[in-house]
Scaffold this motif. Structure first.
Motif, PDB file in Angstrom:
ATOM      1  N   THR A  18       0.827  -1.208   0.000  1.00 50.08           N
ATOM      2  CA  THR A  18       0.000   0.000   0.000  1.00 50.08           C
ATOM      3  C   THR A  18       0.860   1.256   0.000  1.00 50.08           C
ATOM      4  O   THR A  18       0.599   2.204  -0.746  1.00 50.08           O
ATOM      5  CB  THR A  18      -0.938   0.001   1.224  1.00 50.08           C
ATOM      6  OG1 THR A  18      -1.750  -1.173   1.181  1.00 50.08           O
ATOM      7  CG2 THR A  18      -1.816   1.222   1.239  1.00 50.08           C
ATOM      8  N   ILE A  19       1.900   1.250   0.798  1.00 49.08           N
ATOM      9  CA  ILE A  19       2.795   2.409   0.847  1.00 49.08           C
ATOM     10  C   ILE A  19       3.518   2.598  -0.489  1.00 49.08           C
ATOM     11  O   ILE A  19       3.676   3.724  -0.968  1.00 49.08           O
ATOM     12  CB  ILE A  19       3.792   2.260   2.010  1.00 49.08           C
ATOM     13  CG1 ILE A  19       3.028   2.407   3.330  1.00 49.08           C
ATOM     14  CG2 ILE A  19       4.914   3.285   1.909  1.00 49.08           C
ATOM     15  CD1 ILE A  19       3.841   2.105   4.553  1.00 49.08           C
ATOM     16  N   ILE A  20       3.947   1.496  -1.113  1.00 43.49           N
ATOM     17  CA  ILE A  20       4.604   1.590  -2.419  1.00 43.49           C
ATOM     18  C   ILE A  20       3.662   2.188  -3.457  1.00 43.49           C
ATOM     19  O   ILE A  20       4.037   3.071  -4.231  1.00 43.49           O
ATOM     20  CB  ILE A  20       5.107   0.202  -2.867  1.00 43.49           C
ATOM     21  CG1 ILE A  20       6.269  -0.228  -1.995  1.00 43.49           C
ATOM     22  CG2 ILE A  20       5.517   0.213  -4.344  1.00 43.49           C
ATOM     23  CD1 ILE A  20       6.679  -1.667  -2.188  1.00 43.49           C
ATOM     24  N   VAL A  21       2.418   1.723  -3.481  1.00 44.83           N
ATOM     25  CA  VAL A  21       1.449   2.243  -4.447  1.00 44.83           C
ATOM     26  C   VAL A  21       1.152   3.709  -4.181  1.00 44.83           C
ATOM     27  O   VAL A  21       1.093   4.522  -5.114  1.00 44.83           O
ATOM     28  CB  VAL A  21       0.154   1.393  -4.431  1.00 44.83           C
ATOM     29  CG1 VAL A  21      -0.954   2.054  -5.211  1.00 44.83           C
ATOM     30  CG2 VAL A  21       0.436   0.017  -5.001  1.00 44.83           C
ATOM     31  N   LEU A  22       0.972   4.094  -2.929  1.00 48.09           N
ATOM     32  CA  LEU A  22       0.702   5.502  -2.608  1.00 48.09           C
ATOM     33  C   LEU A  22       1.873   6.401  -3.016  1.00 48.09           C
ATOM     34  O   LEU A  22       1.663   7.485  -3.570  1.00 48.09           O
ATOM     35  CB  LEU A  22       0.406   5.660  -1.122  1.00 48.09           C
ATOM     36  CG  LEU A  22      -0.940   5.125  -0.654  1.00 48.09           C
ATOM     37  CD1 LEU A  22      -1.050   5.234   0.861  1.00 48.09           C
ATOM     38  CD2 LEU A  22      -2.074   5.861  -1.315  1.00 48.09           C
ATOM     39  N   ALA A  23       3.091   5.953  -2.773  1.00 49.85           N
ATOM     40  CA  ALA A  23       4.254   6.744  -3.167  1.00 49.85           C
ATOM     41  C   ALA A  23       4.339   6.869  -4.684  1.00 49.85           C
ATOM     42  O   ALA A  23       4.675   7.935  -5.207  1.00 49.85           O
ATOM     43  CB  ALA A  23       5.522   6.091  -2.620  1.00 49.85           C
TER      44      ALA A  23
END
Length: 54
Positions: A18-23
């Motif tokens: 999720t953090i990778i996609v948001l970044a």
């Protein structure tokens, strides 16, 4: 607490993804969509190979 101990790996992996996609979405919408597609495809392949046990 049992729930967290039982699924901690899944929670951490999904949180990290999720953090990778948001970044990636912060960089570019198109790149974010590609990242989301790649991650969803990878999870689909993983769950096809290792289905959830119930």
């Amino acid at each position: 607490m049992k729930f967290i101990k039982r699924y901690i790996e899944d929670i951490l992996v999904l949180g990290g993804l999720t953090i990778i996609v948001l970044a990636t979405f912060l960089l570019s919408k198109i790149a974010g969509l590609y990242a989301t597609g790649v991650i969803m495809f990878g999870l689909g392949v993983y769950f096809s190979k290792y289905p959830l046990r119930r």
